[in-house]
Enzyme design. Sequence first.
Site, PDB file in Angstrom:
ATOM      1  N   SER A  66       3.950  -1.241  -9.704  1.00  0.00           N
ATOM      2  CA  SER A  66       3.943  -1.965  -8.439  1.00  0.00           C
ATOM      3  C   SER A  66       4.562  -1.117  -7.346  1.00  0.00           C
ATOM      4  O   SER A  66       5.722  -0.703  -7.457  1.00  0.00           O
ATOM      5  CB  SER A  66       4.723  -3.282  -8.584  1.00  0.00           C
ATOM      6  OG  SER A  66       4.158  -4.096  -9.584  1.00  0.00           O
TER       7      SER A  66
ATOM      8  N   HIS B 129       0.508   6.573   4.374  1.00  0.00           N
ATOM      9  CA  HIS B 129       0.461   7.954   4.858  1.00  0.00           C
ATOM     10  C   HIS B 129      -0.300   7.944   6.181  1.00  0.00           C
ATOM     11  O   HIS B 129      -1.303   7.240   6.315  1.00  0.00           O
ATOM     12  CB  HIS B 129      -0.245   8.880   3.863  1.00  0.00           C
ATOM     13  CG  HIS B 129       0.327   8.832   2.484  1.00  0.00           C
ATOM     14  ND1 HIS B 129       1.493   9.471   2.142  1.00  0.00           N
ATOM     15  CD2 HIS B 129      -0.102   8.195   1.372  1.00  0.00           C
ATOM     16  CE1 HIS B 129       1.754   9.238   0.864  1.00  0.00           C
ATOM     17  NE2 HIS B 129       0.803   8.466   0.373  1.00  0.00           N
TER      18      HIS B 129
ATOM     19  N   CYS C 132       1.680  -5.682 -10.109  1.00  0.00           N
ATOM     20  CA  CYS C 132       1.462  -6.050 -11.505  1.00  0.00           C
ATOM     21  C   CYS C 132       2.099  -7.413 -11.726  1.00  0.00           C
ATOM     22  O   CYS C 132       3.282  -7.597 -11.439  1.00  0.00           O
ATOM     23  CB  CYS C 132       2.078  -5.010 -12.431  1.00  0.00           C
ATOM     24  SG  CYS C 132       1.701  -5.273 -14.173  1.00  0.00           S
TER      25      CYS C 132
END
EC number: 4.1.1.50
Length: 264
Positions: free
Chosen positions: A113, A118, A141
Amino acid sequence: MVKPLPRLRLQGFNNLTKALSFNIYDVCYARTEEERQRYIEYIDEEYNADRLTQILTDVAEIIGANILNVARQDYDPQGASVTILISEEPVIDKKQAGKELISDAVVAHMDKSHITVHTYPETHPQEGIATFRADIDVATCGVISPLKALNYLIESLESDIVIMDYRVRGFTRDVKGKKHYIDHKINSIQNFLAKNIKSRYEMFDVNVYQENIFHTKMHLKDFDLDQYLFEEKAKNLSFKERMKIEALLKREIEELFHGRNLSE
C-alpha cells in the site's frame, strides 16, 4: 462513492490489491524563451515536494489509510517526487516499540500500500508550448479503496487532461473457502466522479471487465484561450496570433489525449 458488494465474512485478511494510476496534464502557451523558463519555475514552485506531500497526505485521510512513512525530493533543475507508505490499520503503537520494529513494519508494507507522485515540467524548444505532467499512483491492499480520492486529485491539480487506470488484483477468500476477485461494483471509473467534474470533461472509456481493468481518459470540454496563456491576455493579441496559438494548443491537447502524434 464506492458501492461495496454485500459484506463477506473473510478467512483472514482481505488480500485484494486495488491500484489507481493518474496521468494529469496542464498545457500552457508562453511566447518567449524567458516566459517559458518562468512557467517552469512557477510550476516547480507551485508543485514542490512540500505541496505534493500535503496533497498525498490529504489523499491518505480521504481513503481512510494510516501513514507509515513519507519520502520526498525536489529535483534540479525541476520536478519533484513524493512516496507515502500506508496501511489499512495502525501497524504498531510507537509508544510500545522501538525504532527497529517500526522500521520493519514499514518495510513489510512497502510493496502493498503506497501513494506516489512524480512531476514532469517541459517545454517545446520553438513553438511556445509548455506542459506539466503529474503521475500519481495509489495502491492499496485490503478494504481501502483508492477510488475515494478521485475527485480530490482532479480538483487539486491543474487538470486539462486526465488519464486514469484502475485495476483489482489478487483474491480474498470467504469463510467457506470461496475466492472473490473483487469486492465492490464497478463498470467504469466514471461511476465515481462527481457530477460537476463529469459536466466539465469529455470522457472516453476502454474497459476489460473480465480482467478487472478500467481505463478512462478525459479532457476539458470548453476552450478559453486566456486559461492557457502564461503572462499574456488574449485581448492583447492580434486575430492571426490568437488563431495560431489556439491551433497549437488544441493540437497539443489532442495529441496528449490520444497518446500519439497527429499527421501534419
